[in-house]
Scaffold this motif. Sequence first.
Motif, PDB file in Angstrom:
ATOM      1  N   LEU A 217      -5.470 -11.990  -1.166  1.00  0.00           N
ATOM      2  CA  LEU A 217      -4.461 -13.016  -0.743  1.00  0.00           C
ATOM      3  C   LEU A 217      -4.336 -12.473   0.618  1.00  0.00           C
ATOM      4  CD1 LEU A 217      -4.154 -14.379  -4.502  1.00  0.00           C
ATOM      5  CD2 LEU A 217      -5.901 -15.272  -3.136  1.00  0.00           C
ATOM      6  N   LYS A 218      -3.683 -13.752   0.903  1.00  0.00           N
ATOM      7  CA  LYS A 218      -2.577 -13.773   2.323  1.00  0.00           C
ATOM      8  C   LYS A 218      -1.299 -13.249   1.922  1.00  0.00           C
ATOM      9  CE  LYS A 218      -5.796 -16.074   5.303  1.00  0.00           C
ATOM     10  NZ  LYS A 218      -5.489 -17.686   6.320  1.00  0.00           N
ATOM     11  N   LYS A 219      -0.574 -12.589   2.236  1.00  0.00           N
ATOM     12  CA  LYS A 219       0.594 -12.429   2.207  1.00  0.00           C
ATOM     13  C   LYS A 219       1.233 -11.844   2.965  1.00  0.00           C
ATOM     14  CE  LYS A 219      -1.292  -9.816  -0.816  1.00  0.00           C
ATOM     15  NZ  LYS A 219      -2.566  -9.329  -0.333  1.00  0.00           N
ATOM     16  N   ASP A 220       2.938 -11.246   2.819  1.00  0.00           N
ATOM     17  CA  ASP A 220       3.557 -10.784   4.305  1.00  0.00           C
ATOM     18  C   ASP A 220       2.337 -10.359   4.441  1.00  0.00           C
ATOM     19  OD1 ASP A 220       5.539  -9.503   5.478  1.00  0.00           O
ATOM     20  OD2 ASP A 220       6.565  -9.326   3.625  1.00  0.00           O
ATOM     21  N   PRO A 221       2.632 -10.018   6.222  1.00  0.00           N
ATOM     22  CA  PRO A 221       1.290  -9.842   6.465  1.00  0.00           C
ATOM     23  C   PRO A 221       2.392  -7.660   6.977  1.00  0.00           C
ATOM     24  CG  PRO A 221       2.043 -11.608   8.016  1.00  0.00           C
ATOM     25  CD  PRO A 221       2.922 -11.415   7.234  1.00  0.00           C
ATOM     26  N   ARG A 222       3.681  -7.807   6.568  1.00  0.00           N
ATOM     27  CA  ARG A 222       3.326  -5.832   7.067  1.00  0.00           C
ATOM     28  C   ARG A 222       3.232  -5.618   5.811  1.00  0.00           C
ATOM     29  NH1 ARG A 222       9.905  -8.414   9.008  1.00  0.00           N
ATOM     30  NH2 ARG A 222       8.604  -9.917   7.478  1.00  0.00           N
ATOM     31  N   ILE A 223       3.521  -6.266   4.509  1.00  0.00           N
ATOM     32  CA  ILE A 223       2.852  -5.391   2.999  1.00  0.00           C
ATOM     33  C   ILE A 223       0.878  -5.150   3.594  1.00  0.00           C
ATOM     34  CG2 ILE A 223       1.862  -6.148   0.465  1.00  0.00           C
ATOM     35  CD1 ILE A 223       4.570  -7.915   0.267  1.00  0.00           C
ATOM     36  N   ILE A 224       0.296  -6.431   4.065  1.00  0.00           N
ATOM     37  CA  ILE A 224      -1.207  -5.596   4.136  1.00  0.00           C
ATOM     38  C   ILE A 224      -0.852  -4.575   5.259  1.00  0.00           C
ATOM     39  CG2 ILE A 224      -3.388  -6.553   4.997  1.00  0.00           C
ATOM     40  CD1 ILE A 224      -1.882  -9.788   3.959  1.00  0.00           C
ATOM     41  N   ARG A 225      -0.201  -4.274   6.013  1.00  0.00           N
ATOM     42  CA  ARG A 225      -0.836  -3.841   6.987  1.00  0.00           C
ATOM     43  C   ARG A 225      -0.041  -2.289   6.739  1.00  0.00           C
ATOM     44  NH1 ARG A 225       1.725  -0.067  10.767  1.00  0.00           N
ATOM     45  NH2 ARG A 225       3.498  -1.180   9.842  1.00  0.00           N
ATOM     46  N   GLN A 226       0.782  -2.151   5.708  1.00  0.00           N
ATOM     47  CA  GLN A 226       1.293  -1.298   5.288  1.00  0.00           C
ATOM     48  C   GLN A 226      -0.292  -0.475   4.709  1.00  0.00           C
ATOM     49  OE1 GLN A 226       5.018  -1.507   3.355  1.00  0.00           O
ATOM     50  NE2 GLN A 226       6.060  -1.743   5.399  1.00  0.00           N
ATOM     51  N   ALA A 227      -0.375  -0.933   3.665  1.00  0.00           N
ATOM     52  CA  ALA A 227      -1.817  -0.137   2.408  1.00  0.00           C
ATOM     53  C   ALA A 227      -2.856  -0.438   3.519  1.00  0.00           C
ATOM     54  CB  ALA A 227      -2.199  -1.743   2.119  1.00  0.00           C
ATOM     55  N   TYR A 228      -2.892  -0.261   4.800  1.00  0.00           N
ATOM     56  CA  TYR A 228      -3.729   0.282   6.036  1.00  0.00           C
ATOM     57  C   TYR A 228      -3.681   1.204   6.581  1.00  0.00           C
ATOM     58  CZ  TYR A 228      -6.760  -3.542   3.557  1.00  0.00           C
ATOM     59  OH  TYR A 228      -7.919  -3.958   2.931  1.00  0.00           O
ATOM     60  N   ASP A 229      -1.943   1.433   6.779  1.00  0.00           N
ATOM     61  CA  ASP A 229      -1.138   2.497   7.606  1.00  0.00           C
ATOM     62  C   ASP A 229      -0.554   2.436   6.563  1.00  0.00           C
ATOM     63  OD1 ASP A 229      -1.000   4.060   9.932  1.00  0.00           O
ATOM     64  OD2 ASP A 229      -0.131   2.392  10.815  1.00  0.00           O
ATOM     65  N   ASP A 230      -0.649   3.432   5.884  1.00  0.00           N
ATOM     66  CA  ASP A 230       0.174   4.784   4.800  1.00  0.00           C
ATOM     67  C   ASP A 230       0.799   5.666   5.274  1.00  0.00           C
ATOM     68  OD1 ASP A 230      -0.857   7.836   3.832  1.00  0.00           O
ATOM     69  OD2 ASP A 230      -2.371   5.892   3.922  1.00  0.00           O
ATOM     70  N   ALA A 231       2.143   6.113   5.247  1.00  0.00           N
ATOM     71  CA  ALA A 231       3.132   6.786   5.706  1.00  0.00           C
ATOM     72  C   ALA A 231       2.803   8.462   5.315  1.00  0.00           C
ATOM     73  CB  ALA A 231       4.416   6.397   4.256  1.00  0.00           C
ATOM     74  N   ALA A 232       1.805   8.858   4.621  1.00  0.00           N
ATOM     75  CA  ALA A 232       1.878   9.670   4.221  1.00  0.00           C
ATOM     76  C   ALA A 232       0.277  10.318   5.281  1.00  0.00           C
ATOM     77  CB  ALA A 232       1.365   9.856   2.545  1.00  0.00           C
ATOM     78  N   GLY A 233      -0.138   9.352   5.911  1.00  0.00           N
ATOM     79  CA  GLY A 233      -1.582   9.054   6.587  1.00  0.00           C
ATOM     80  C   GLY A 233      -2.221   9.989   5.702  1.00  0.00           C
ATOM     81  N   VAL A 234      -3.164   8.893   3.950  1.00  0.00           N
ATOM     82  CA  VAL A 234      -4.185   8.923   3.865  1.00  0.00           C
ATOM     83  C   VAL A 234      -5.742   8.610   4.779  1.00  0.00           C
ATOM     84  CG1 VAL A 234      -5.199   9.147   1.783  1.00  0.00           C
ATOM     85  CG2 VAL A 234      -3.041  10.109   2.075  1.00  0.00           C
ATOM     86  N   THR A 235      -5.358   7.100   4.957  1.00  0.00           N
ATOM     87  CA  THR A 235      -5.167   6.329   5.242  1.00  0.00           C
ATOM     88  C   THR A 235      -6.540   7.143   6.704  1.00  0.00           C
ATOM     89  OG1 THR A 235      -4.332   4.741   4.220  1.00  0.00           O
ATOM     90  CG2 THR A 235      -5.662   3.760   5.791  1.00  0.00           C
ATOM     91  N   ALA A 236      -5.533   7.448   7.608  1.00  0.00           N
ATOM     92  CA  ALA A 236      -6.272   7.805   8.894  1.00  0.00           C
ATOM     93  C   ALA A 236      -6.350   8.857   9.117  1.00  0.00           C
ATOM     94  CB  ALA A 236      -4.759   8.943   9.851  1.00  0.00           C
ATOM     95  N   SER A 237      -6.585  10.045   7.793  1.00  0.00           N
ATOM     96  CA  SER A 237      -7.763  11.047   7.909  1.00  0.00           C
ATOM     97  C   SER A 237      -8.509  10.745   6.701  1.00  0.00           C
ATOM     98  CB  SER A 237      -7.242  11.721   6.131  1.00  0.00           C
ATOM     99  OG  SER A 237      -5.909  12.697   6.478  1.00  0.00           O
ATOM    100  N   PHE A 238      -8.905   9.566   5.775  1.00  0.00           N
ATOM    101  CA  PHE A 238      -9.877   8.840   5.946  1.00  0.00           C
ATOM    102  C   PHE A 238     -10.561   8.215   6.860  1.00  0.00           C
ATOM    103  CE2 PHE A 238     -11.657   4.485   3.970  1.00  0.00           C
ATOM    104  CZ  PHE A 238     -12.943   5.138   2.816  1.00  0.00           C
TER     105      PHE A 238
END
Length: 344
Positions: A217-238
Amino acid sequence: MAIYRHPARDKIDMNNNSYITGVNSATLSFEQQQFALDVVQGLSKKQKTLSSKYFYDGVGSKLFQKIMELPEYYLTHTETEIFTQQKEKIISGFCSDQPFNLVDLGAGDAAKTKILLRALLKRYTRFSFVPVDISSDALQELKENLTQELPQLTVVPLAGDYFEALTQLKQESGIRQVLLFLGSNIGNFTYPEIQVFLKKLRQFLQTGDQLLIGFDLKKDPRIIRQAYDDAAGVTASFNFNLLQRMNDTFAGNFNLKYFQHFAEYNPVTGEMRSYLISTRDQQITLQELDFTFSLQAWEAIHTESSYKFSKAEIQELAAEVNLETELIFTDANHYFADVLFRIR
């Protein structure tokens, strides 16, 4: 993912989707040939693209398991919460006096589906679980796991894409079908593609059959973006692993240190987009495909889109594809919805 080396390297036939002339096709599965074709087509475009379906080799699948455990990746947590807290209401929605097949499209390890399966087995046994996955190895592993965990469960795995599996079910059974399409996979299509996909699904279903679909669902855009750009960089590695997969499969020379992972969310369209950004001018060669292309500094390769929905948009979609909305289940924060539709 196996590494292949091929002596024959003629030019790829871009007009032939069933045969890749740039490799020795006798040693490649259809999936690997399609991978080669999609790579060349996508990287030959002005706006370069790579299909997100190729994220999931052995390494990519393990990285995605890590992503699902990240605190930022709310999608798995929230759908698990919905199933855990509301499983009785969900299964009541598709239980009846008649037997049915519970068909899990893209089952994977069926971690969330097991919550529903356990609840079903406690009160209702006249159903079969039909996990569908492109990987026969994954299905075999899942069946062995379910045989140990839920020995009373009837499991009928089907390997192949969704429509191959549904064709087989339609030919072999007059039993009612309840389809699961979980994890916001529906959001990986564009809106027109979603309409086409759901209309095609309906062709394999009868009046009274049901669909349980997960929607982010649509929600706070910052929450959505962080889910695809996590602080640990796991999504980047993916994301980077897609480049490494092409290096390994097609003898490529992608240098991962010359790329950045970038994710952005558009709150107007509801589209979350992920990219691989080239940080310098560079020339890439995939030797096994005899294919070379250039990237300019800060040029982007689009790797994934994920659409988010409002509840009103979900209802509009259902009306457009002639589905009856029966029940909507959401988590406490209203981040995610699992929606039960009936074929009318």
